[in-house]
Write a protein that holds these residues in place. Structure first.
Motif, short mmCIF file in Angstrom:
data_model
loop_
_atom_site.label_atom_id
_atom_site.label_comp_id
_atom_site.label_asym_id
_atom_site.label_seq_id
_atom_site.Cartn_x
_atom_site.Cartn_y
_atom_site.Cartn_z
N ALA A 1 -81.73 12.58 -10.60
CA ALA A 1 -82.33 13.37 -9.52
C ALA A 1 -83.02 14.61 -10.06
N VAL A 2 -82.39 15.27 -11.03
CA VAL A 2 -82.98 16.47 -11.64
C VAL A 2 -84.30 16.14 -12.32
N TYR A 3 -84.33 14.99 -13.01
CA TYR A 3 -85.56 14.59 -13.71
C TYR A 3 -86.70 14.35 -12.73
N ILE A 4 -86.39 13.63 -11.65
CA ILE A 4 -87.43 13.30 -10.67
C ILE A 4 -87.95 14.57 -9.99
N VAL A 5 -87.02 15.45 -9.59
CA VAL A 5 -87.41 16.68 -8.90
C VAL A 5 -88.24 17.57 -9.82
N SER A 6 -87.81 17.71 -11.09
CA SER A 6 -88.55 18.56 -12.02
C SER A 6 -89.94 17.98 -12.31
N TYR A 7 -90.05 16.66 -12.26
CA TYR A 7 -91.35 16.03 -12.53
C TYR A 7 -92.32 16.25 -11.39
N ILE A 8 -91.85 16.04 -10.14
CA ILE A 8 -92.76 16.16 -9.01
C ILE A 8 -93.05 17.61 -8.67
N SER A 9 -92.23 18.54 -9.17
CA SER A 9 -92.45 19.95 -8.87
C SER A 9 -92.94 20.72 -10.08
N LYS A 10 -93.44 20.00 -11.10
CA LYS A 10 -93.91 20.68 -12.31
C LYS A 10 -95.15 21.50 -12.00
N SER A 11 -95.44 22.42 -12.90
CA SER A 11 -96.61 23.28 -12.72
C SER A 11 -97.87 22.45 -12.61
N GLN A 12 -98.65 22.70 -11.59
CA GLN A 12 -99.85 21.91 -11.35
C GLN A 12 -100.94 22.81 -10.78
N LYS A 13 -101.99 23.01 -11.55
CA LYS A 13 -103.11 23.82 -11.09
C LYS A 13 -104.10 22.91 -10.35
N GLY A 14 -103.75 22.54 -9.15
CA GLY A 14 -104.58 21.62 -8.38
C GLY A 14 -105.73 22.32 -7.69
N MET A 15 -106.57 21.51 -7.03
CA MET A 15 -107.69 22.06 -6.30
C MET A 15 -107.23 22.58 -4.95
N SER A 16 -107.73 23.72 -4.57
CA SER A 16 -107.46 24.22 -3.24
C SER A 16 -108.38 23.49 -2.25
N ALA A 17 -108.00 23.54 -0.99
CA ALA A 17 -108.81 22.87 0.04
C ALA A 17 -110.21 23.47 0.07
N LEU A 18 -110.33 24.78 -0.21
CA LEU A 18 -111.64 25.44 -0.18
C LEU A 18 -112.54 24.91 -1.28
N ILE A 19 -111.98 24.74 -2.51
CA ILE A 19 -112.78 24.25 -3.63
C ILE A 19 -113.18 22.80 -3.39
N LEU A 20 -112.26 22.01 -2.84
CA LEU A 20 -112.56 20.60 -2.56
C LEU A 20 -113.66 20.48 -1.51
N ASP A 21 -113.59 21.33 -0.48
CA ASP A 21 -114.61 21.31 0.56
C ASP A 21 -115.97 21.71 -0.01
N GLN A 22 -115.98 22.71 -0.90
CA GLN A 22 -117.22 23.15 -1.52
C GLN A 22 -117.82 22.04 -2.38
N ALA A 23 -116.96 21.31 -3.11
CA ALA A 23 -117.45 20.20 -3.94
C ALA A 23 -118.07 19.11 -3.08
N ALA A 24 -117.47 18.85 -1.91
CA ALA A 24 -118.01 17.84 -1.00
C ALA A 24 -119.37 18.26 -0.46
N LYS A 25 -119.52 19.56 -0.12
CA LYS A 25 -120.80 20.05 0.38
C LYS A 25 -121.88 19.95 -0.69
N GLU A 26 -121.53 20.29 -1.94
CA GLU A 26 -122.50 20.19 -3.03
C GLU A 26 -122.95 18.75 -3.23
N ALA A 27 -122.02 17.83 -3.10
CA ALA A 27 -122.36 16.42 -3.28
C ALA A 27 -123.32 15.95 -2.20
N ARG A 28 -123.09 16.39 -0.96
CA ARG A 28 -123.96 15.96 0.14
C ARG A 28 -125.35 16.60 0.05
N GLN A 29 -125.41 17.83 -0.44
CA GLN A 29 -126.68 18.54 -0.51
C GLN A 29 -127.51 18.12 -1.71
N GLY A 30 -126.90 17.42 -2.65
CA GLY A 30 -127.61 17.05 -3.87
C GLY A 30 -128.44 15.80 -3.76
#
Length: 296
Positions: free
Chosen positions: A93-122
């Motif tokens: 259980a400790v291994y699974i929890v530590s794996y799914i909660s590891k440090s992750q610099k993911g995309m914020s919703a704002l950055i993802l939305d901006q990337a989608a707008k750039e794709a549509r405008q291109g």
């Protein structure tokens, strides 16, 4: 420890500074235990009496003086001083929890939305829009050196012993489909139907199967048989046209024999050069679930 216990931090009014000094002495003795020749025969009481020369109460207070919160101490003999705490289910259980909660610099919703707008405008087609968003996502997510190497070299991150194929058995008007290539669409007239612009798929190929396979069901056809188109040095447009003309000749009698190899394996060559042969390992079928509604 003589038994598994939960210890809480020592309070300030319990001579905490005094026991912190004792704790350092205890640590030094514990760290030197592995050099002791009699450690295998040593008991908990022998450790307190002969090594530390203190009673159980003072030993426990010394341990508590170094705690910042409640902690579990497992039952251990002196010979097990280097054994980490373990419980099979707990460690899993400790291994699974530590794996799914590891440090992750993911995309914020704002950055993802901006990337989608750039794709549509291109002024990009759908394929390149998805690729643009995917590149932004890959550049914003923390990736290990090993994963980055695999991605750079375009090596597969996963492997499977079975191939999985999806068959959309929903009613025709509810199925999603791919369009034909642009060069093929340009040749169609303005009155072309939806079926005419639809790219080839497993269900359409099954409906055109040769007579030798008329007793095969859809699941067996898709999971066990493979199509091999004849090699050509001409353009991909010709290949597309060849696949479209497949419906005209695939239903005809096969030019070659139905070759029965080991275990009666299917091997058919059609007049248009397309070969239908049986796979060594069948694919795994994944169906979509749906409910039919009738008037009765």
């Amino acid at each position: 420890m003589k038994e598994t216990v939960i210890l809480e931090p020592l309070k300030e009014n319990d001579d905490i500074e005094k026991y912190k000094v004792i704790y350092k002495e205890v640590q030094n003795e514990i760290n030197s235990l592995h050099n002791s020749e009699d450690i295998d025969q040593m008991t908990y009481d022998m450790f307190l009496d002969d090594v530390l020369q203190m009673n159980d109460e003072n030993y426990i207070k010394a341990i508590r003086s170094n705690l910042s919160g409640p902690n579990v101490f497992l039952k251990r003999k002196p010979s097990e001083v280097r054994v980490n705490g373990y419980m099979y289910a707990f460690v899993c259980a400790v291994y699974i929890v530590s794996y799914i909660s590891k440090s992750q610099k993911g995309m914020s919703a704002l950055i993802l939305d901006q990337a989608a707008k750039e794709a549509r405008q291109g002024n990009l087609d759908l394929k390149h829009q998805v690729r643009h968003i995917g590149n932004n996502f890959s550049n914003s997510v923390e990736t290990s050196a090993q994963e980055a190497t695999y991605l750079t070299l375009q090596m597969p991150l996963t492997k499977a012993t079975r191939q999985v194929v999806f068959i959309n058995t929903s009613p025709r008007h509810k199925r999603t489909f791919l369009l034909k290539q642009l060069s093929a669409l340009e040749k169609l007239g303005p009155d072309s139907t939806e079926i005419a612009i639809e790219s080839d798929n497993d269900i359409k190929r099954y409906s055109r199967r040769p007579k030798q396979l008329e007793n095969w069901c859809l699941a067996d056809y898709v999971s066990q048989l493979e199509l091999q188109y004849p090699k050509t040095s001409e353009s991909s447009d010709h290949e597309t046209e060849q696949q479209e003309n497949e419906s005209k000749s695939e239903n005809e009698e096969a030019n070659a024999d139905v070759i029965e190899e080991n275990n009666n394996k299917i091997n058919i060559t059609l007049k248009n050069g397309i070969r239908i042969y049986q796979r060594k390992t069948p694919k795994v079928i994944r169906f979509v679930k749906f409910n039919y509604k009738t008037d009765s």
